[in-house]
Design an enzyme around this catalytic site. Structure first.
Site, PDB file in Angstrom:
ATOM      1  N   PHE A  59      -0.212  -3.505  16.011  1.00  0.00           N
ATOM      2  CA  PHE A  59       0.875  -4.436  16.344  1.00  0.00           C
ATOM      3  C   PHE A  59       1.562  -5.024  15.118  1.00  0.00           C
ATOM      4  O   PHE A  59       2.399  -5.920  15.255  1.00  0.00           O
ATOM      5  CB  PHE A  59       0.349  -5.558  17.255  1.00  0.00           C
ATOM      6  CG  PHE A  59      -0.820  -6.344  16.704  1.00  0.00           C
ATOM      7  CD1 PHE A  59      -0.630  -7.330  15.745  1.00  0.00           C
ATOM      8  CD2 PHE A  59      -2.111  -6.100  17.155  1.00  0.00           C
ATOM      9  CE1 PHE A  59      -1.693  -8.062  15.236  1.00  0.00           C
ATOM     10  CE2 PHE A  59      -3.188  -6.832  16.655  1.00  0.00           C
ATOM     11  CZ  PHE A  59      -2.978  -7.816  15.692  1.00  0.00           C
ATOM     12  N   THR A  93      -6.266 -16.549  20.985  1.00  0.00           N
ATOM     13  CA  THR A  93      -5.069 -15.793  20.590  1.00  0.00           C
ATOM     14  C   THR A  93      -4.191 -15.475  21.804  1.00  0.00           C
ATOM     15  O   THR A  93      -2.974 -15.655  21.756  1.00  0.00           O
ATOM     16  CB  THR A  93      -5.481 -14.483  19.889  1.00  0.00           C
ATOM     17  OG1 THR A  93      -6.334 -14.806  18.794  1.00  0.00           O
ATOM     18  CG2 THR A  93      -4.272 -13.720  19.394  1.00  0.00           C
ATOM     19  N   ARG A 104      -1.897 -23.138  22.898  1.00  0.00           N
ATOM     20  CA  ARG A 104      -1.524 -21.825  23.434  1.00  0.00           C
ATOM     21  C   ARG A 104      -1.570 -21.810  24.961  1.00  0.00           C
ATOM     22  O   ARG A 104      -0.750 -21.129  25.599  1.00  0.00           O
ATOM     23  CB  ARG A 104      -2.399 -20.743  22.810  1.00  0.00           C
ATOM     24  CG  ARG A 104      -1.943 -20.444  21.362  1.00  0.00           C
ATOM     25  CD  ARG A 104      -2.950 -19.662  20.583  1.00  0.00           C
ATOM     26  NE  ARG A 104      -2.385 -19.093  19.366  1.00  0.00           N
ATOM     27  CZ  ARG A 104      -3.117 -18.474  18.440  1.00  0.00           C
ATOM     28  NH1 ARG A 104      -4.432 -18.368  18.591  1.00  0.00           N
ATOM     29  NH2 ARG A 104      -2.539 -17.980  17.360  1.00  0.00           N
ATOM     30  N   ASN A 114       2.622 -16.586  20.824  1.00  0.00           N
ATOM     31  CA  ASN A 114       1.597 -17.574  21.188  1.00  0.00           C
ATOM     32  C   ASN A 114       1.776 -18.900  20.441  1.00  0.00           C
ATOM     33  O   ASN A 114       0.833 -19.673  20.298  1.00  0.00           O
ATOM     34  CB  ASN A 114       0.197 -16.974  20.996  1.00  0.00           C
ATOM     35  CG  ASN A 114      -0.028 -16.481  19.578  1.00  0.00           C
ATOM     36  OD1 ASN A 114       0.808 -16.695  18.691  1.00  0.00           O
ATOM     37  ND2 ASN A 114      -1.153 -15.834  19.360  1.00  0.00           N
ATOM     38  N   HIS A 117       0.308 -20.414  14.517  1.00  0.00           N
ATOM     39  CA  HIS A 117      -0.663 -19.772  13.628  1.00  0.00           C
ATOM     40  C   HIS A 117      -1.525 -20.863  13.009  1.00  0.00           C
ATOM     41  O   HIS A 117      -1.019 -21.947  12.702  1.00  0.00           O
ATOM     42  CB  HIS A 117       0.053 -19.013  12.501  1.00  0.00           C
ATOM     43  CG  HIS A 117      -0.884 -18.627  11.380  1.00  0.00           C
ATOM     44  ND1 HIS A 117      -1.619 -17.469  11.408  1.00  0.00           N
ATOM     45  CD2 HIS A 117      -1.251 -19.297  10.244  1.00  0.00           C
ATOM     46  CE1 HIS A 117      -2.389 -17.435  10.319  1.00  0.00           C
ATOM     47  NE2 HIS A 117      -2.185 -18.519   9.599  1.00  0.00           N
TER      48      HIS A 117
END
Ligand code: ADP
Ligand code: MG
Length: 140
Positions: A59, A93, A104, A114, A117
């Site tokens: 990804f 995540t 999230r 999401n 970080h």
């Protein structure tokens, strides 16, 4: 227990929805202080450097395209065990797996978009903070 600093990024899906203040409120409600903050639009090169650890992941291209799709807010959060604390406050995540009340779960849209970080270790926190901030820009 010790006072630590960690690097946080409010991601493009969240800046697009104008919810940076709502996310900061969750940090503050959980004892994390925003001791540095700036809004940036990352270049593709910066996004690739920042996420270099994921360069081999399937990804990676998608992730770095997403991170340059709009502005981000980079921040240093400070508090008791801030690195672990922030990971708890962020949630898993994938927002579908994130505990109730986490950022999230509240705001994340999918495993990629999401909303936030957060550094995952003291070593990475130091590297990631210095990626975006000079010491003089961090005011505790
Ligand atoms: P975290 O942000 O929770 O530390 P990772 O370090 O594993 O998660 O991944 C970095 C970022 O890459 C994630 O926050 C998310 O935006 C994206 N990501 C992770 N897994 C996937 C996936 N399976 N598909 C697409 N994007 C992903
Ligand atoms: Mg990570």
């Amino acid at each position: 227990m010790a006072i630590e600093r960690t690097l946080s990024i409010i991601k493009p899906d969240a800046t697009a929805r104008n919810i940076t203040g709502k996310i900061n409120a969750v940090f503050e409600d959980n004892g994390l202080r925003v001791v540095a903050q700036k809004r940036l639009w990352l270049s593709k090169k910066q996004a690739e450097q920042f996420y270099a650890v994921h360069a081999e992941r399937s990804f990676f291209g998608e992730l770095t395209d997403y991170m340059v799709s709009g502005p981000v807010v980079v921040q240093v959060l400070e508090g008791e065990s801030a690195i672990t604390k922030n990971r708890e406050v962020m949630g898993a995540t994938n927002p579908a797996n994130a505990d109730e009340g986490t950022i999230r779960a509240l705001f994340g849209q999918n495993v990629q978009e999401n909303s936030v970080h957060g550094s995952d270790s003291p070593e990475n926190a130091a590297i990631e903070i210095s990626f975006f901030f000079a010491q003089t820009e961090i005011v505790g």
